[in-house]
Write a protein that holds these residues in place. Structure first.
Motif, PDB file in Angstrom:
ATOM      1  N   HIS A 179      46.114 -56.889-120.636  1.00  0.00           N
ATOM      2  CA  HIS A 179      45.824 -58.047-121.481  1.00  0.00           C
ATOM      3  C   HIS A 179      44.533 -58.730-121.016  1.00  0.00           C
ATOM      4  O   HIS A 179      43.665 -59.081-121.824  1.00  0.00           O
ATOM      5  CB  HIS A 179      47.022 -59.004-121.402  1.00  0.00           C
ATOM      6  CG  HIS A 179      46.990 -60.137-122.375  1.00  0.00           C
ATOM      7  ND1 HIS A 179      47.762 -61.256-122.217  1.00  0.00           N
ATOM      8  CD2 HIS A 179      46.290 -60.340-123.514  1.00  0.00           C
ATOM      9  CE1 HIS A 179      47.535 -62.101-123.217  1.00  0.00           C
ATOM     10  NE2 HIS A 179      46.638 -61.572-124.022  1.00  0.00           N
ATOM     11  N   GLU A 226      41.600 -56.644-121.907  1.00  0.00           N
ATOM     12  CA  GLU A 226      41.349 -56.746-123.359  1.00  0.00           C
ATOM     13  C   GLU A 226      40.577 -58.037-123.679  1.00  0.00           C
ATOM     14  O   GLU A 226      39.561 -58.007-124.386  1.00  0.00           O
ATOM     15  CB  GLU A 226      42.697 -56.742-124.105  1.00  0.00           C
ATOM     16  CG  GLU A 226      42.621 -57.093-125.587  1.00  0.00           C
ATOM     17  CD  GLU A 226      43.819 -57.938-126.037  1.00  0.00           C
ATOM     18  OE1 GLU A 226      44.950 -57.657-125.597  1.00  0.00           O
ATOM     19  OE2 GLU A 226      43.607 -58.884-126.823  1.00  0.00           O
ATOM     20  N   HIS A 227      41.042 -59.165-123.154  1.00  0.00           N
ATOM     21  CA  HIS A 227      40.359 -60.438-123.432  1.00  0.00           C
ATOM     22  C   HIS A 227      38.883 -60.377-123.040  1.00  0.00           C
ATOM     23  O   HIS A 227      38.005 -60.764-123.806  1.00  0.00           O
ATOM     24  CB  HIS A 227      41.017 -61.569-122.652  1.00  0.00           C
ATOM     25  CG  HIS A 227      42.221 -62.130-123.321  1.00  0.00           C
ATOM     26  ND1 HIS A 227      42.850 -63.256-122.861  1.00  0.00           N
ATOM     27  CD2 HIS A 227      42.915 -61.740-124.410  1.00  0.00           C
ATOM     28  CE1 HIS A 227      43.886 -63.535-123.633  1.00  0.00           C
ATOM     29  NE2 HIS A 227      43.951 -62.619-124.580  1.00  0.00           N
ATOM     30  N   CYS A 278      43.836 -66.692-127.887  1.00  0.00           N
ATOM     31  CA  CYS A 278      44.936 -65.780-127.559  1.00  0.00           C
ATOM     32  C   CYS A 278      46.202 -66.175-128.311  1.00  0.00           C
ATOM     33  O   CYS A 278      46.631 -67.326-128.271  1.00  0.00           O
ATOM     34  CB  CYS A 278      45.213 -65.779-126.063  1.00  0.00           C
ATOM     35  SG  CYS A 278      46.555 -64.653-125.628  1.00  0.00           S
ATOM     36  N   GLY A 279      46.814 -65.205-128.981  1.00  0.00           N
ATOM     37  CA  GLY A 279      48.053 -65.461-129.715  1.00  0.00           C
ATOM     38  C   GLY A 279      49.275 -65.452-128.817  1.00  0.00           C
ATOM     39  O   GLY A 279      50.395 -65.627-129.270  1.00  0.00           O
TER      40      GLY A 279
HETATM   41 ZN   LIG Z   1      45.706 -62.557-125.592  1.00  0.00          ZN
END
Ligand SMILES: [Zn+2]
Ligand SMILES: [Zn+2]
Length: 743
Positions: A631, A634-635, A717-718
């Motif tokens: 994660h 990815e960010h 970010c969700g």
């Molecule tokens: Zn995220």
């Protein structure tokens, strides 16, 4: 201070006027103070005059306009019935160019601006008499091409099409514009004309390639800037990290705007004429106000009134007034948004401060280019904001000062762009089999078949016809019915947001920022496409929480390395907003409230990589650590892609998972946020190793202990930035890079 670069002065180099340049033009330019052209201007002008389309990609104040003015004006001076079409991304720039041309006072030159505001009586005159028409792609798309019969006389004699600031045509909008330009070429050909394209671009990694994709023709490149320039001291500044606040507070850096205000006050005290670029109008006002306060505190009260924020409607007169007061020294310090970036003739300042990365290297150099007078050193300071890309840049100066890696990308083959554009083209003139080649060849065939299936086009032996009485519509700036944001008290229309992103950005109780002012959403009506808001400036931010799923529909490109696979393809992203969080500006979580929002689907392009079991065990990460590591990687990757593709981090999204149903492996996806894709994922795929190396450097370069907004946290970010594992992200990226670099 992370780095200081001395950008040396460049000595003057003059060339002679080509012999085809009209004597009247040489005289008019001499009267305007231009005695001789620079070599790069002549090189580009010669190509255009010889009939080759060309892009001139050089820095700010390098005289790109003279390069296209020489051939276009020589053409109309030699034959007054020759026509030139000049396209610019903004009305203000077209108006400035018009003013510059008019000031030359050339006999036989009849230049006119044509945009949405031009009265109809004037349009008749322009159509019949103007030989240089200054306009924009929207007008070409909406008016000139659909009414091409009325413009036949103009199109038949069209010699040159000038596309100024062509690096602005990127992403989805750029993809649309590239097809509008193909429509123009087709209609011109029908009238027997084959205009030469002259493009002006900011410096980029691949200006010729981008320009060629934009117009669909081979384009020559002129990118060696030979204009003289004063030397500059360019400093990269990273605000200090503050670990204040409660235990759960996120470490944050001092705001770039406050740092800029302090610098501005110091510069003004030193008597330096300075410009500060900030990201929002409100930021401009706050920065100017803070600088005034610093001046008052320092006892320099006489200087307080010589600092101002630049805002307002950016009318030509206001811009001229600002230019004058900065040039005369009446104003010493101005804080402004990037609205001052284009169409303003302010150069020769002592100092320019950039509070935050302006989004593209082209903009960065455009803004930095305001500093510097011949024979005198000037100062540029870039202050990093809380963002992984800013962090990367201040710690990796080569990304700014060496050869640019950023490219303007478009994807004219996107079926969501191609479909409506083919309808527009067919309505202008039936499409023949030969035309299909122009609109992408094999990529266009399934799209045409689909349009026939839907009954939008009719296939006849001679080609494809638009048969509807009404004209087709295509929105150059995006698909779907946008949601309009309305201030309920006054009924003022504030703006629009994509229907696809509305549940995440304008859900009830969301804080909505518009040109630096803050509003809170009262109601979102997706059926009628409206969000009602009221002005309110609460001391928190809101962030929608989403559940996202991604399914692979088709793989276009695939590379299997030892332990890593890298793919580009079509994906189906489904996401649903389920709640929103309120956080203090310090990052502290206040609460989370559930929301009932519909499921959204997006079929688009994505790039993804997977790791196999051997590689995962090589990283030494435990199974429970893997999701946070992926994660975080990815960010940061989303934050860094704009370095390579001229996009905004808001144009792209990502999904990471320790086990993806389609790949069966730990996978990180980065996808285009627009239906069908806009070229960003494809660019990411093409430069994957460099992109991930920069991502790694951004994370490693941030000295925070466990992750912060400058490295791995994302404001969109969700998942509420949870889980995130900074050290794990470095291990994952090292493992992937060990294979990707070797490949
Ligand atoms: Zn995220
Ligand atoms: Zn950090």
């Amino acid at each position: 201070m992370r780095h200081v670069e001395q950008v040396p002065a460049r000595p003057p180099a003059a060339a002679g006027w080509p012999d085809w340049v009209a004597a009247d033009l040489v005289a008019a330019l001499a009267a305007a103070g231009i005695d001789a052209p620079w070599p790069h201007q002549v090189e580009a002008a010669e190509h255009a005059w010889a009939g080759s389309s060309v892009v001139i990609a050089t820095g700010t104040a390098s005289g790109k306009s003279l390069a296209y003015q020489l051939p276009m004006l020589s053409a109309v001076l030699a034959e007054a019935r020759s026509k030139v079409l000049y396209l610019s991304p903004t009305k203000a720039l077209a108006a400035d160019q018009h003013r510059a041309l008019a000031a030359l006072g050339l006999p036989g030159l009849r230049a006119a601006t044509l945009d949405g505001d031009t009265p109809f009586e004037e349009r008749d005159w322009i159509r019949q008499h103007a030989n240089v028409v200054l306009s924009n792609p929207d007008l070409l798309h909406r008016t000139l091409l659909p009414q091409h019969q009325r413009w036949a006389g103009f199109l038949r004699r069209l010699r040159f099409v000038v596309i100024d600031e062509c690096h602005h045509y990127r992403g989805l909008f750029g993809s649309h514009v590239s097809l509008v330009l193909r429509r123009l070429r087709r209609i011109c050909a029908a009238y027997g004309a084959a205009p030469v394209f002259v493009l002006a671009s900011a410096t980029s990694a691949t200006p010729g390639e981008s320009a060629s994709r934009l117009v669909g023709l081979p384009v020559r490149t002129v990118d060696r800037d030979r204009s003289p320039r004063g030397s500059r001291t360019f400093a990269l500044w990273e605000p200090a990290l503050a670990l204040a606040g409660s235990e759960h507070a996120v470490p944050i850096r001092r705001a770039a705007g406050s740092e800029a205000a302090r610098l501005l006050a110091d510069l003004v005290i030193a008597g330096a004429r300075s410009l500060v670029f900030v990201r929002s109008r409100r930021g401009a006002e706050l920065t100017a106000l803070a600088a005034k306060n610093h001046l008052a505190e320092a006892g320099a009260t006489e200087l307080v009134d010589r600092v101002a924020a630049y805002r307002g409607g950016y009318l030509a007169q206001e811009r001229r007034a600002l230019e004058r007061s900065l040039t005369s020294g009446e104003l010493l310090g101005v804080a402004t948004t990037n609205a001052l970036e284009l169409g303003v003739d302010i150069t020769g300042l002592d100092a320019v401060v950039l509070a935050g990365y302006p989004g593209t290297l082209a903009s960065l150099w455009q803004q930095a280019g305001r500093a510097g007078r011949r024979g005198q050193d000037a100062l540029v300071v870039f202050i990093a904001r809380d963002d992984p890309l800013d962090t990367y840049l201040v710690n990796n100066p080569a990304a700014i000062f060496a050869r640019p890696v950023e490219a303007s990308v478009t994807d004219p083959g996107n079926p969501h762009v191609l479909g409506p554009q083919l309808c527009c083209a067919a309505a202008e003139l039936p499409l023949t089999a030969a035309d299909v080649e122009l609109f992408g060849g094999p990529a266009a065939e399934p799209v045409l078949a689909e349009l026939v299936e839907q009954g939008l086009l009719r296939r006849r032996p001679t080609g494809w016809f638009w048969t509807d009485r009404n004209r087709p519509t295509a929105n150059l700036r995006g698909a779907g019915q946008p949601v309009t944001v309305v201030e309920s008290g006054s009924g003022t229309l504030l703006g629009t947001v994509d229907a696809g992103t509305a549940p995440a950005t304008v859900h009830p109780a969301a804080v909505y920022l518009h040109q630096g002012s803050s509003f809170v959403v009262d109601e979102l009506d997706l059926d009628h496409g409206a969000a009602l808001v009221h002005p309110e400036d609460p001391p928190w931010t809101t962030c929608a929480q989403e559940i996202t799923d991604i399914a692979i529909l088709a793989i276009e490109r695939s590379a299997m390395l030892d332990g890593v696979s890298v793919q580009l393809g079509t994906v189906d992203v489904s996401h649903q907003v389920v709640s929103y969080q309120r956080r203090r500006f310090s990052g502290e979580l206040l609460d989370e409230t559930p929301l009932d929002m519909p499921l959204q689907r997006l079929v688009t392009k994505a790039v993804w990589y997977t790791l196999d079991d051997v590689l995962v065990s090589e990283t030494g990460l435990e199974a429970m650590e893997l999701p946070g590591a992926l994660h975080a990687a990815e960010h940061a990757a989303i934050g860094l892609l704009p370095l390579f593709a001229s996009c905004d981090r808001w144009d792209i999204g990502g999904v990471s998972t320790a086990l993806h149903a389609d790949t069966g492996r730990p996978t990180v996806f980065v996808y285009d946020g627009h239906p069908g894709g806009a070229g960003f994922a494809a660019r990411g795929h093409a430069v994957l190793a460099d992109w991930l190396a920069a991502t790694r450097a951004a994370i490693a370069g941030c000295e925070c202990p466990a992750g912060c907004p400058s490295c791995i946290q994302s404001p969109k970010c969700g998942n509420g930035n949870n889980p995130l594992d900074k050290a794990g992200a470095l291990l994952v990226l090292d493992a992937v890079l060990s294979r990707a670099k070797a490949a």
